[in-house]
Design an enzyme around this catalytic site. Sequence first.
Site, PDB file in Angstrom:
ATOM      1  N   ARG A  80       0.653  -1.102   0.120  1.00 31.80           N
ATOM      2  CA  ARG A  80       0.071  -0.031   0.020  1.00 31.80           C
ATOM      3  C   ARG A  80       0.864   1.393   0.067  1.00 31.80           C
ATOM      4  O   ARG A  80       0.493   2.291  -0.426  1.00 31.80           O
ATOM      5  CB  ARG A  80      -0.848  -0.074   1.203  1.00 31.80           C
ATOM      6  CG  ARG A  80      -2.142   1.126   1.201  1.00 31.80           C
ATOM      7  CD  ARG A  80      -3.073   0.957   2.034  1.00 31.80           C
ATOM      8  NE  ARG A  80      -2.659   0.791   3.545  1.00 31.80           N
ATOM      9  CZ  ARG A  80      -3.219   0.548   4.644  1.00 31.80           C
ATOM     10  NH1 ARG A  80      -4.485   0.055   4.454  1.00 31.80           N
ATOM     11  NH2 ARG A  80      -2.507   0.523   5.794  1.00 31.80           N
ATOM     12  N   LYS A 182      -2.679   6.432   1.731  1.00 37.14           N
ATOM     13  CA  LYS A 182      -2.528   6.828   3.358  1.00 37.14           C
ATOM     14  C   LYS A 182      -1.466   7.893   2.974  1.00 37.14           C
ATOM     15  O   LYS A 182      -0.104   7.927   3.113  1.00 37.14           O
ATOM     16  CB  LYS A 182      -1.898   5.723   3.913  1.00 37.14           C
ATOM     17  CG  LYS A 182      -2.281   5.854   5.323  1.00 37.14           C
ATOM     18  CD  LYS A 182      -2.197   4.224   6.039  1.00 37.14           C
ATOM     19  CE  LYS A 182      -2.362   4.390   7.674  1.00 37.14           C
ATOM     20  NZ  LYS A 182      -3.613   5.081   7.967  1.00 37.14           N
ATOM     21  N   GLU A 218     -16.262   5.946   4.900  1.00 38.24           N
ATOM     22  CA  GLU A 218     -15.650   5.537   6.037  1.00 38.24           C
ATOM     23  C   GLU A 218     -15.528   6.433   6.942  1.00 38.24           C
ATOM     24  O   GLU A 218     -16.147   7.600   6.822  1.00 38.24           O
ATOM     25  CB  GLU A 218     -14.284   5.020   5.732  1.00 38.24           C
ATOM     26  CG  GLU A 218     -13.384   6.172   5.279  1.00 38.24           C
ATOM     27  CD  GLU A 218     -11.773   5.704   4.691  1.00 38.24           C
ATOM     28  OE1 GLU A 218     -11.401   4.531   5.457  1.00 38.24           O
ATOM     29  OE2 GLU A 218     -11.311   6.101   3.897  1.00 38.24           O
TER      30      GLU A 218
HETATM   31  N1  PLP Z   1      -9.286   4.097   6.737  1.00 37.07           N
HETATM   32  C1  PLP Z   1      -8.633   5.077   7.067  1.00 37.07           C
HETATM   33  C2  PLP Z   1      -8.972   6.660   6.681  1.00 37.07           C
HETATM   34  C3  PLP Z   1      -7.385   4.729   8.085  1.00 37.07           C
HETATM   35  O1  PLP Z   1      -6.664   5.726   8.339  1.00 37.07           O
HETATM   36  C4  PLP Z   1      -7.114   3.536   8.406  1.00 37.07           C
HETATM   37  C5  PLP Z   1      -6.010   3.241   9.297  1.00 37.07           C
HETATM   38  O2  PLP Z   1      -5.115   2.608   8.695  1.00 37.07           O
HETATM   39  C6  PLP Z   1      -7.907   2.622   7.885  1.00 37.07           C
HETATM   40  C7  PLP Z   1      -9.142   2.906   7.292  1.00 37.07           C
HETATM   41  C8  PLP Z   1      -7.838   0.963   8.230  1.00 37.07           C
HETATM   42  O3  PLP Z   1      -6.731   0.446   7.512  1.00 37.07           O
HETATM   43  P1  PLP Z   1      -5.869  -0.558   8.050  1.00 37.07           P
HETATM   44  O4  PLP Z   1      -6.923  -1.915   8.547  1.00 37.07           O
HETATM   45  O5  PLP Z   1      -5.228  -1.244   6.961  1.00 37.07           O
HETATM   46  O6  PLP Z   1      -5.193  -0.186   9.308  1.00 37.07           O
HETATM   47  C1  COI Z   2      -3.963   3.172  11.806  1.00 39.75           C
HETATM   48  O1  COI Z   2      -4.940   2.393  11.942  1.00 39.75           O
HETATM   49  O2  COI Z   2      -2.957   2.676  11.642  1.00 39.75           O
HETATM   50  C2  COI Z   2      -4.241   4.469  11.413  1.00 39.75           C
HETATM   51  O3  COI Z   2      -3.269   5.207  10.739  1.00 39.75           O
HETATM   52  C3  COI Z   2      -5.368   5.313  11.463  1.00 39.75           C
HETATM   53  C4  COI Z   2      -5.092   6.629  12.350  1.00 39.75           C
HETATM   54  C5  COI Z   2      -6.334   7.216  12.535  1.00 39.75           C
HETATM   55  C6  COI Z   2      -4.252   6.410  13.684  1.00 39.75           C
END
Ligand code: PLP
Ligand code: COI
Length: 339
Positions: A80, A182, A218
């Site tokens: 990612r 991200k 989201e």
């Molecule tokens: N959506 C957003 C906007 C996020 O910042 C995060 C955190 O990483 C997620 C979703 C969840 O992603 P992941 O499950 O890969 O941590």
């Molecule tokens: C994560 O879940 O790793 C994120 O980066 C989300 C953030 C809002 C702390």
Amino acid sequence: MQNIDWENLDFSYMKTPLRFVNNYKDGKWDKGALTEDDKVTITECAGVLQYSQSVFEGLKAYRTKDNRVVTFRADLNAERMVNSAIRLEMPPYPAEKFLEAVDMTVKANEDYVPPYGSGATLYIRPYMFGSNAVIGVKPANEYQFRVFVTPVGPYFKGGAIPITLRVCDYDRAAPHGTGNIKAGLNYAMSLQAIVEAHRLGFDENLYLDAAERKYVEETGGANFIFVKKDGTIVTPRSDSILPSITRRSICFVAEHYLGLKVEQRRVLFDEVSEFAECGVCGTAAVISPVGAIFDHGKLIKFPSGMDKPGEITEKLYETLTKIQYGEIEAPEGWLREIK
Ligand code: PLP
Ligand code: COI
């Protein structure tokens, strides 16, 4: 092991002894090394400071029941981050080097990986930014990649206590924008919305699609998982949300460990009041149950209530975390042991 009150940690930064730093210059990455220096020194005109050219990742290291230290699906974070970098015209950090840097940083701070059963984990933050002077709008040509770690507790205070969201009038991401990567810029523009939500007594924002304001996207930091009355999992599909690794893992767990049906599709906000359960999922959030959603004067309450997670949300949480802590067998390749 450090003498820390692991059980009472919240989601905040604690400086640990070592971090990894790697610089990109003249078209190549140097070797990279661990350093004790937590300060970044860059020009006042750096690409990151002027035009927010930065991307990051978030993953965790877990101490398993048999005292191994593992990361969870770190290869997907590496992938990612490559995609995020490409979208912001940054040189992708090679996936193999990403995994090595994460391993090395966790290993170097092993004393800070919380004990099994404490409820805390070691949060890992890889990130990368344009570091040389840029004044006309263009990509930098020098970059710094870093990884630091910090022990954390639950993202939402209260852990398994359901949270309340509000439907947000600000948009998070435009169609064809940067919602699916991200990048720090996506979070900068969410700050006013989150401060406002907190001031009004809500835990997080539910963002709708920016084009029609009809579909669920989201929250500021997590994807949605809904449960239908018949136990089917429903999760929004959209090109402008972050492809959550936790959400993808939950869908797999739901189908292959719990025998549930999973629908990944566009979700109308109008459908939400018909769902039996709701949760938000992410590395930081894990699976946080949602008890209610406030929509402009109207409160949608999920039948699972405000005291505890819904039955299926709880099962998903339990199965996912047991996989992460090595209590039940993980699918091939999901856990990476740090030796
Ligand atoms: N959506 C957003 C906007 C996020 O910042 C995060 C955190 O990483 C997620 C979703 C969840 O992603 P992941 O499950 O890969 O941590
Ligand atoms: C994560 O879940 O790793 C994120 O980066 C989300 C953030 C809002 C702390």
